[in-house]
Design a protein around this motif. Structure first.
Motif, PDB file in Angstrom:
ATOM      1  N   PHE A   8       0.846  -1.188   0.000  1.00 34.58           N
ATOM      2  CA  PHE A   8       0.000   0.000   0.000  1.00 34.58           C
ATOM      3  C   PHE A   8       0.876   1.231   0.000  1.00 34.58           C
ATOM      4  O   PHE A   8       2.052   1.175   0.352  1.00 34.58           O
ATOM      5  N   GLU A   9       0.294   2.310  -0.410  1.00 36.97           N
ATOM      6  CA  GLU A   9       0.982   3.594  -0.372  1.00 36.97           C
ATOM      7  C   GLU A   9      -0.022   4.679  -0.012  1.00 36.97           C
ATOM      8  O   GLU A   9      -1.216   4.551  -0.304  1.00 36.97           O
ATOM      9  N   THR A  10       0.478   5.685   0.653  1.00 37.54           N
ATOM     10  CA  THR A  10      -0.346   6.837   0.989  1.00 37.54           C
ATOM     11  C   THR A  10       0.336   8.071   0.428  1.00 37.54           C
ATOM     12  O   THR A  10       1.568   8.116   0.306  1.00 37.54           O
ATOM     13  N   MET A  11      -0.456   9.034   0.083  1.00 37.20           N
ATOM     14  CA  MET A  11       0.083  10.296  -0.414  1.00 37.20           C
ATOM     15  C   MET A  11      -0.909  11.400  -0.103  1.00 37.20           C
ATOM     16  O   MET A  11      -2.085  11.136   0.163  1.00 37.20           O
ATOM     17  N   SER A  12      -0.432  12.616  -0.124  1.00 39.52           N
ATOM     18  CA  SER A  12      -1.322  13.746   0.083  1.00 39.52           C
ATOM     19  C   SER A  12      -0.939  14.855  -0.878  1.00 39.52           C
ATOM     20  O   SER A  12       0.201  14.930  -1.345  1.00 39.52           O
ATOM     21  N   ALA A  13      -1.906  15.688  -1.172  1.00 45.79           N
ATOM     22  CA  ALA A  13      -1.689  16.806  -2.086  1.00 45.79           C
ATOM     23  C   ALA A  13      -2.535  17.989  -1.618  1.00 45.79           C
ATOM     24  O   ALA A  13      -3.637  17.802  -1.095  1.00 45.79           O
ATOM     25  N   ASP A  14      -1.998  19.169  -1.790  1.00 46.87           N
ATOM     26  CA  ASP A  14      -2.764  20.371  -1.489  1.00 46.87           C
ATOM     27  C   ASP A  14      -3.714  20.637  -2.643  1.00 46.87           C
ATOM     28  O   ASP A  14      -3.325  20.580  -3.810  1.00 46.87           O
ATOM     29  N   SER A  28      -8.855  12.131  10.452  1.00 52.12           N
ATOM     30  CA  SER A  28      -8.560  11.213   9.347  1.00 52.12           C
ATOM     31  C   SER A  28      -7.530  10.144   9.679  1.00 52.12           C
ATOM     32  O   SER A  28      -7.481   9.117   9.026  1.00 52.12           O
ATOM     33  N   LEU A  29      -6.670  10.390  10.656  1.00 52.91           N
ATOM     34  CA  LEU A  29      -5.621   9.430  10.974  1.00 52.91           C
ATOM     35  C   LEU A  29      -5.987   8.538  12.152  1.00 52.91           C
ATOM     36  O   LEU A  29      -5.172   7.745  12.604  1.00 52.91           O
ATOM     37  N   GLU A  30      -7.200   8.653  12.652  1.00 51.12           N
ATOM     38  CA  GLU A  30      -7.654   7.780  13.725  1.00 51.12           C
ATOM     39  C   GLU A  30      -7.991   6.408  13.149  1.00 51.12           C
ATOM     40  O   GLU A  30      -8.336   6.271  11.981  1.00 51.12           O
ATOM     41  N   ALA A  31      -7.912   5.387  14.001  1.00 53.54           N
ATOM     42  CA  ALA A  31      -8.099   4.004  13.543  1.00 53.54           C
ATOM     43  C   ALA A  31      -9.443   3.797  12.847  1.00 53.54           C
ATOM     44  O   ALA A  31      -9.513   3.121  11.823  1.00 53.54           O
ATOM     45  N   ALA A  32     -10.512   4.390  13.371  1.00 53.56           N
ATOM     46  CA  ALA A  32     -11.835   4.205  12.762  1.00 53.56           C
ATOM     47  C   ALA A  32     -11.869   4.797  11.352  1.00 53.56           C
ATOM     48  O   ALA A  32     -12.440   4.189  10.431  1.00 53.56           O
ATOM     49  N   ALA A  33     -11.265   5.952  11.155  1.00 59.15           N
ATOM     50  CA  ALA A  33     -11.236   6.577   9.827  1.00 59.15           C
ATOM     51  C   ALA A  33     -10.372   5.757   8.866  1.00 59.15           C
ATOM     52  O   ALA A  33     -10.708   5.602   7.689  1.00 59.15           O
ATOM     53  N   ILE A  34      -9.266   5.220   9.369  1.00 54.76           N
ATOM     54  CA  ILE A  34      -8.402   4.383   8.535  1.00 54.76           C
ATOM     55  C   ILE A  34      -9.132   3.105   8.143  1.00 54.76           C
ATOM     56  O   ILE A  34      -9.083   2.688   6.985  1.00 54.76           O
ATOM     57  N   LYS A  52      -6.253  19.709   2.193  1.00 58.56           N
ATOM     58  CA  LYS A  52      -5.340  18.617   1.879  1.00 58.56           C
ATOM     59  C   LYS A  52      -6.170  17.387   1.522  1.00 58.56           C
ATOM     60  O   LYS A  52      -7.107  17.048   2.224  1.00 58.56           O
ATOM     61  N   GLU A  53      -5.816  16.767   0.395  1.00 61.46           N
ATOM     62  CA  GLU A  53      -6.476  15.541  -0.034  1.00 61.46           C
ATOM     63  C   GLU A  53      -5.516  14.381   0.185  1.00 61.46           C
ATOM     64  O   GLU A  53      -4.367  14.435  -0.237  1.00 61.46           O
ATOM     65  N   GLY A  54      -5.996  13.352   0.864  1.00 64.74           N
ATOM     66  CA  GLY A  54      -5.189  12.155   1.087  1.00 64.74           C
ATOM     67  C   GLY A  54      -5.643  11.039   0.165  1.00 64.74           C
ATOM     68  O   GLY A  54      -6.817  10.940  -0.173  1.00 64.74           O
ATOM     69  N   GLY A  94      -6.717  -1.014  -5.666  1.00 63.89           N
ATOM     70  CA  GLY A  94      -7.824  -0.188  -5.204  1.00 63.89           C
ATOM     71  C   GLY A  94      -7.296   1.141  -4.699  1.00 63.89           C
ATOM     72  O   GLY A  94      -6.237   1.196  -4.075  1.00 63.89           O
ATOM     73  N   ARG A  95      -8.027   2.202  -4.997  1.00 64.05           N
ATOM     74  CA  ARG A  95      -7.586   3.552  -4.631  1.00 64.05           C
ATOM     75  C   ARG A  95      -8.785   4.343  -4.126  1.00 64.05           C
ATOM     76  O   ARG A  95      -9.881   4.256  -4.684  1.00 64.05           O
ATOM     77  N   VAL A  96      -8.567   5.125  -3.073  1.00 66.66           N
ATOM     78  CA  VAL A  96      -9.597   6.026  -2.585  1.00 66.66           C
ATOM     79  C   VAL A  96      -8.920   7.325  -2.158  1.00 66.66           C
ATOM     80  O   VAL A  96      -7.804   7.311  -1.629  1.00 66.66           O
ATOM     81  N   SER A  97      -9.582   8.433  -2.432  1.00 71.40           N
ATOM     82  CA  SER A  97      -9.075   9.755  -2.061  1.00 71.40           C
ATOM     83  C   SER A  97     -10.167  10.520  -1.343  1.00 71.40           C
ATOM     84  O   SER A  97     -11.354  10.320  -1.615  1.00 71.40           O
ATOM     85  N   GLY A  98      -9.777  11.406  -0.459  1.00 69.48           N
ATOM     86  CA  GLY A  98     -10.742  12.235   0.246  1.00 69.48           C
ATOM     87  C   GLY A  98     -10.038  13.338   1.019  1.00 69.48           C
ATOM     88  O   GLY A  98      -8.805  13.334   1.163  1.00 69.48           O
ATOM     89  N   LYS A  99     -10.820  14.275   1.523  1.00 72.83           N
ATOM     90  CA  LYS A  99     -10.275  15.377   2.312  1.00 72.83           C
ATOM     91  C   LYS A  99      -9.688  14.841   3.614  1.00 72.83           C
ATOM     92  O   LYS A  99     -10.284  13.998   4.269  1.00 72.83           O
ATOM     93  N   VAL A 100      -8.523  15.340   3.949  1.00 69.87           N
ATOM     94  CA  VAL A 100      -7.899  14.992   5.220  1.00 69.87           C
ATOM     95  C   VAL A 100      -8.457  15.947   6.271  1.00 69.87           C
ATOM     96  O   VAL A 100      -8.358  17.163   6.126  1.00 69.87           O
TER      97      VAL A 100
END
Length: 190
Positions: free
Chosen positions: A99-105, A170-176, A140-142, A160-166
């Motif tokens: 897996f990979e994570t990324m973010s963009a403004d 967003s970094l809590e276990a339930a959101a992940i 910021k979009e993650g 599989g890929r999903v993007s959304g507003k950070v």
């Protein structure tokens, strides 16, 4: 039906129509996953899964290690619910997961908004028009991308890929867990 009743009925119908359009315009759908799958692969042939080498676990940064651990746990949960089992230690898994994570403004542009209201009270009819100024917001979009690799052929067979507003949570276990479940919703059940 007299003219006053007709105006009142038309006014109520117009208000209901405008309200429905307003609500539909303001509703933002949840992020939709994008998936790709090799159509020639029969996923019933895969039983076990493991992880690719490297990744964020090599980091000494505690928040990155925690994020990595939470994502791995969420992916493991999804894989097990879909009928796959972790490969025993020292064996080669049927599927290697990465897996990979990324973010963009990003910039969100809200154009000029115009609201129209019509109503009546008793025998009088009234109306109003409201106009809002345009606005621009930075956010910021993650993005989370999950890869499944056929270990025997060393070929990616699903992504599989999903993007959304950070947001703050967003970094809590339930959101992940929710992001992983969304990204892997179309992963083939064994």
């Amino acid at each position: 039906m007299n003219a006053s009743s007709l105006r009142q009925t038309v006014g109520v119908g117009l208000v209901a129509l405008l309200a429905a359009v307003f609500v539909a315009g303001c509703a933002s759908p949840p992020p939709k996953p994008e998936t790709m799958r090799d159509p020639s692969v029969n996923f019933t042939n895969f039983k076990t899964f493991g992880w690719t080498d490297g990744g964020a676990t090599a980091s000494t940064d505690a928040p990155v290690r925690l994020l990595d651990s939470n994502i791995r746990n969420a992916i493991t949960g999804v894989m097990q619910r879909k009928g796959y089992v972790p490969a025993p230690a020292g064996t080669t898994p049927d599927l290697r997961i990465a897996f990979e994570t990324m973010s963009a403004d990003k910039i969100e542009n809200n154009p000029v908004r115009i609201g129209i209201g019509v109503g009546s009270w008793g025998g009088n009819m009234g109306g109003s028009v409201n106009m809002g100024s345009p606005s621009i917001r930075n956010y910021k979009e993650g993005t989370l991308v999950v890869h499944a690799i056929d270990a025997a052929r060393n070929t990616e067979v699903w992504q599989g890929r999903v993007s959304g507003k950070v947001t703050k949570g967003s970094l809590e276990a339930a959101a992940i867990n929710q992001a992983v479940a969304t990204a892997m919703a179309d992963f083939p059940v064994r």
